[in-house]
Design an enzyme around this catalytic site. Structure first.
Site, PDB file in Angstrom:
ATOM      1  N   HIS A  39       0.458  -0.878  -0.042  1.00  0.00           N
ATOM      2  CA  HIS A  39      -0.413  -0.324  -0.021  1.00  0.00           C
ATOM      3  C   HIS A  39       0.836   1.538   0.192  1.00  0.00           C
ATOM      4  O   HIS A  39       1.457   1.603   0.656  1.00  0.00           O
ATOM      5  CB  HIS A  39      -1.185   0.270   1.445  1.00  0.00           C
ATOM      6  N   LYS A 262      15.193  23.486  25.754  1.00  0.00           N
ATOM      7  CA  LYS A 262      16.162  22.302  26.200  1.00  0.00           C
ATOM      8  C   LYS A 262      15.580  20.608  26.632  1.00  0.00           C
ATOM      9  O   LYS A 262      15.111  21.077  27.754  1.00  0.00           O
ATOM     10  CB  LYS A 262      16.953  23.061  27.036  1.00  0.00           C
ATOM     11  N   GLY A 765      -8.948  22.400  34.550  1.00  0.00           N
ATOM     12  CA  GLY A 765      -8.575  21.522  35.313  1.00  0.00           C
ATOM     13  C   GLY A 765      -8.985  20.871  36.202  1.00  0.00           C
ATOM     14  O   GLY A 765     -10.019  20.889  36.433  1.00  0.00           O
ATOM     15  N   LYS A 766      -8.710  20.355  37.211  1.00  0.00           N
ATOM     16  CA  LYS A 766      -8.505  19.745  38.271  1.00  0.00           C
ATOM     17  C   LYS A 766      -9.105  20.822  39.497  1.00  0.00           C
ATOM     18  O   LYS A 766      -9.906  20.320  40.047  1.00  0.00           O
ATOM     19  CB  LYS A 766      -7.772  18.612  38.940  1.00  0.00           C
ATOM     20  N   GLY A 767      -8.695  21.706  39.601  1.00  0.00           N
ATOM     21  CA  GLY A 767      -9.447  22.449  40.530  1.00  0.00           C
ATOM     22  C   GLY A 767     -11.065  23.631  40.545  1.00  0.00           C
ATOM     23  O   GLY A 767     -11.131  23.641  39.083  1.00  0.00           O
ATOM     24  N   ASP A 818      -4.386  28.664  47.107  1.00  0.00           N
ATOM     25  CA  ASP A 818      -3.458  29.220  46.405  1.00  0.00           C
ATOM     26  C   ASP A 818      -3.765  30.881  46.336  1.00  0.00           C
ATOM     27  O   ASP A 818      -5.025  31.039  45.828  1.00  0.00           O
ATOM     28  CB  ASP A 818      -3.016  28.873  44.967  1.00  0.00           C
ATOM     29  N   ARG A 835      -8.536  26.317  27.621  1.00  0.00           N
ATOM     30  CA  ARG A 835      -7.430  25.786  28.050  1.00  0.00           C
ATOM     31  C   ARG A 835      -6.591  25.057  27.484  1.00  0.00           C
ATOM     32  O   ARG A 835      -6.842  24.022  25.962  1.00  0.00           O
ATOM     33  CB  ARG A 835      -7.455  24.782  29.442  1.00  0.00           C
TER      34      ARG A 835
END
Length: 901
Positions: A39, A262, A765-767, A818, A835
């Site tokens: 193919h 890097k 996200g998660k919060g 936070d 996001r």
């Protein structure tokens, strides 16, 4: 699987492939027909198909089958095909799935190797053994599911292996047979619709034939290295040394400089010749056996021979490279996703490319990477032409090791050079281990490592003790290796002195450890060193101390036009920024832009051209730039309401969310309609940031591949007085969803007792975020102090469930409250921002009545939020402006002091 996936991928009005049905199995014991089809689609491969469960179970074999038991051919399982496909030969139209020419390369029957064996059970277990009775393939074969490394996760990658029997041979069967077993036509004759040897269009031979263009031919012509200036005809070299980068203090800038991430992994030179791959370390060691999966992927590249320079990394669950994960993968104690980032092409199909410019080499490499992408294990390392200062700053903010800056006009040299320079975010390098101390307290194995480096005189210079960064497992493992190389005397030319040295165990300087540290003192000792892992890809006597050169010094030997731009005001400011927090002292890009927006055009949207609308920004969901533009058009009114007139921090992902992304606050405004500058005083110096001044900015940011829009807690017209507070309810992985809900409501209750109204938002996200609208009267110090006091109060009153310490070690099993987003220059994701996460989730304002255990933040995406807004009877934040309160710090702080019982 059935045929659902097969039919979903094809439009049978455009392709003449058989639609087919699932048939009743002809044998319960296993066995039936088999077919192999050659193919030529986007890449040449062979499709191996076995009749099972009334369909053809199918595997794509890039290099084709082999009759040599030594060959282990990668076979990637694909969707089931109908049995009718076993007679199919022809050309699939370009643009359709699998577009290209298909040849019936072999046909016949198969049966279990062991009579009566349950072949479906073998398929499920990942180890099938069978006999083939084809026109070309004969004898015993095995299909074995690849386990370990990346392949153990997707359960789609197998090895097709010839068993040792009388039919086995070392001759290449794919070279021996190049025509169809049914029509005796070659691939080009099939593509032209000709009969074998007849030269006429075959319209009555019973073979499905139609016109199409073979993509692989076009790609091969594009990748012709002989057309590149500097390419030289050459035999394939047996070895190749990597070009190394010089450490400098600041990134160079100029039209010829580009910047790459890097990576935190192992550097490899991949030597590929006739399907054989060698992964050579920078020290020339053959590590192919340690990463067979990556070698197998590189073998699938559609080339005869190549030498590719790149970095092999291990990725954590968030897609961040982790060196320690890579080491665990080698030891078999972890199974992370592995990826090889290719960043240079040194040799291709008989031509040495070292004398070609980096620009030409990377263009050729990009073309090569685009020809074959069976998985994301082999990736092209993108480079960025933005300011080197900005790229470095954003890399540091993302927790990366640093950046590599390269001169596009430079040639490839097999040594350390000034045309490649590296700028690190933290001090980190290899050190030789010369001894270790006894463990103390409950620690097992050893206490600390004594490390050093070699100077020009080849003396091993002592650099200090490294006592942190170990796990229980690594302590035991390293101790076991050190006991085998103990010696009676110190290997250091300047051994440490003092009473503590009496218990030191000296060792032969053979092992190398990578160490991160804050700085080196004037005495040559490391401050705050932390062990990162052992390295085996370098000789111990090659470990020297890396001291950064000034940008100008590093660029002296590069082309003049690049060197002349290296020492600049921007570079000086970058060097200064490294001495302070990158968040508090961001990089400056000074630009001048006349304000083109007038009061008559304000808050109106003009047509905006999105280029490359088909570019994939969310690869898992296949969502494009156009999909993101459509989302912001649908939610424009709400999004602009909450995102405008506020200093911004953007997350841009030029190659999509799965590739390197960058935080950016300072942008060339002339290229960004609807974005305007704002002057901000930061520690006594004026810096220019950006804010959204017109709804057209939403489409502008999409054009810039902006996947996240973050904002400060103040307005652009009143920088010094925050107009809101944001608390991020950020759980550790051990905290269940019910615990997050409880934390958000506890925070809400506490803030209400202090006299403030609150509003809830998913973060994508998660919060969750708890947002407090403020009258902009208090300054940053007062707002920051109050936010911290709230977090400390929760920590003091319920230390088992809450913490105000961002350290991950302190957060285990707890919710981190936070409060740090309430400081000048800090930011938080803004309402209705997409996001850069799986699912293309959206930060979505919600009513407190929705904050229950049934809430699923992953349901709010760029595809679902527009419908949610259309169905809402009222905005859950409709009372936001009415809820503003002034913060009077002294009146509320006494309420937060825990009272004695």
């Amino acid at each position: 699987m059935g045929l659902t996936e097969y039919k979903k991928k094809r439009d049978f009005k455009k392709t003449n492939e058989p639609e087919g049905v699932v048939r009743k199995p002809t044998s319960k014991a296993g066995g039936g027909s088999f077919v192999i089809q050659k193919h030529a689609a986007s890449h040449l491969h062979y499709d191996f198909r076995l009749e099972m469960e009334g369909v053809l179970k199918s595997w794509a074999v890039p290099k084709g089958p082999s009759m040599n038991p030594k060959d282990k051919r990668l076979a990637m399982q694909v969707e089931d095909h109908p049995l009718d496909y076993g007679d199919f030969e022809g050309t699939i139209p370009e643009g359709e799935y699998g577009g290209g020419t298909v040849m019936l390369w072999d046909q016949g029957d198969w049966e279990p190797m062991e009579k009566g064996a349950d072949m479906l059970a073998q398929l499920t277990e990942g180890s099938m053994k069978f006999l083939l009775k084809g026109q070309r393939l004969q004898g015993a074969f095995a299909l074995v599911l690849m386990k370990g490394g990346k392949y153990g996760d997707n359960k789609k990658n197998w090895l097709l292996i010839k068993e040792r029997d009388d039919q086995a041979t070392e001759k290449s069967i794919t070279d021996q047979y190049t025509t169809s077993v049914t029509t005796d036509r070659a691939m080009d004759a099939i593509a032209a619709g000709q009969k074998s040897g007849a030269g006429a269009a075959d319209k009555k031979a019973g073979v499905r034939v139609w016109t199409g263009i073979k993509k692989a031919t076009n790609q091969a012509s594009v990748m012709d290295p002989s057309t590149i200036d500097g390419a030289a005809k050459s035999k394939f070299p047996a070895t190749m040394k990597p070009q190394l980068a010089t450490l400098v203090q600041s990134a160079p800038d100029g039209g010829d400089w580009v910047h790459e991430i890097k990576f935190d992994g192992y550097r490899f030179i991949a030597l590929i010749e006739n399907g054989n791959v060698t992964l050579s370390t920078r020290n020339g060691k053959d590590w192919t056996s340690k990463f067979p999966d990556i070698a197998a992927e590189l073998a699938c590249l559609p080339i005869e021979s190549a030498i590719v320079d790149g970095e092999l990394v291990a990725l954590d669950a968030e897609g961040v490279t982790r060196f320690q994960l890579l080491q665990k993968s080698i030891k078999g104690t972890a199974n992370p996703a592995l990826a090889f980032y290719a960043f240079d092409l040194i040799y291709l199909n008989g031509y040495m490319l070292k004398a070609c410019t980096l620009s030409d080499r990377k263009n050729l490499l990009r073309q090569l990477m685009q020809t074959y992408t069976p998985s994301d294990a082999i990736r092209f390392s993108e480079h960025f032409k933005e300011s080197g200062d900005d790229v470095w700053t954003n890399a540091c903010r993302m927790g990366l090791e640093g950046i590599i800056s390269k001169d596009l006009t430079s040639r490839y040299v097999e040594k350390r050079s000034n045309s490649w320079v590296k700028v690190k975010c933290t001090n980190r390098q290899e050190f030789v281990i010369g001894g270790y101390t006894e463990p103390g307290g409950s620690r097992q194995g050893m206490g600390a490592l004594l490390v050093g480096f070699y100077n020009e005189a080849k003396d091993l210079i002592y650099s200090g003790k490294v006592g942190t960064g170990f796990t229980d497992a690594s302590l035991k493992e390293i101790h076991g290796q050190l006991t085998k190389i103990e010696q009676k005397t110190s290997p250091f030319s300047n051994p440490p002195k003092g009473s503590w040295t009496r218990g030191i165990h000296w060792v032969e300087p053979k092992l190398i450890g990578e160490v991160a540290y804050t700085e080196m003192t004037s005495e040559g000792l490391l401050r705050h060193p932390s062990f990162q892992g052992l390295r085996e890809d370098k000789k111990a006597d090659a470990v020297t101390i890396e001291l950064p050169k000034q940008g100008k010094e590093a660029a002296e030997k590069t082309p003049a036009k690049a060197a002349s731009k290296t020492k600049s005001a921007a570079a000086e400011k970058t060097a200064a920024a490294k001495k302070s927090s990158p968040v508090e002292k961001p990089t400056i890009t000074l630009v001048k832009m006349p304000k083109e927006t007038t009061s008559e055009t304000k808050n109106t949207v003009t047509p905006y051209q999105i280029t490359s609308p088909e570019k994939i920004l969310f690869p898992d969901e296949k969502y494009t730039k156009k999909d993101l533009a459509d989302y912001y058009e649908a939610v424009q009114e709400r999004a602009y309401q909450w995102q405008s007139n506020r200093p911004l921090t953007l997350v841009r992902c030029p190659a999509g969310r799965s590739k390197p992304c960058f935080y950016q606050r300072h942008i060339k405004l002339a290229e960004m309609p609807g974005i305007e500058p704002v002057n901000v005083d930061v520690k006594g110096g004026e810096e220019i940031y950006i804010f959204m001044s017109d709804p057209i900015a939403l489409q502008t940011l999409v054009q810039q591949s902006t996947l996240e829009i973050h904002g400060w807690q103040c307005r652009a017209d009143d920088i010094e007085h925050p107009d809101r507070m944001v608390f991020d309810v950020d759980p550790s992985p051990e905290v269940e969803w019910a615990g997050i809900i409880k934390a958000a409501k506890t925070l809400k209750s506490l803030l209400e007792k202090c006299g403030f109204e609150t509003f809830a938002m998913t973060t994508g996200g998660k919060g969750l975020h708890v947002v407090v609208p403020l009258v902009p009267s208090a300054d940053w110090d007062d707002v920051g102090s109050f936010a911290e006091a709230i977090a400390r109060y929760l920590e003091a009153t319920d230390p088992d469930n809450y913490t105000a310490n961002m350290s991950k070690k302190k957060r285990i099993g707890k919710v981190y409250v936070d409060f740090l987003r309430n400081r000048k220059t800090a930011s938080a994701v803004l309402p209705y921002s997409s996001r850069a996460r799986a699912g293309a989730t959206v930060a979505t304002p919600i009513a407190w009545s929705e904050v229950t255990v049934k809430l699923d933040p992953t349901k709010f995406t760029i595809k679902t939020v527009p419908g949610r807004l259309a169905q809402q009877k009222s905005d859950p934040w409709k009372d936001y402006e009415l809820a503003r309160k002034a913060l009077k710090l002294e009146e509320v702080l006494d309420r937060l002091t825990p009272k004695a019982p």
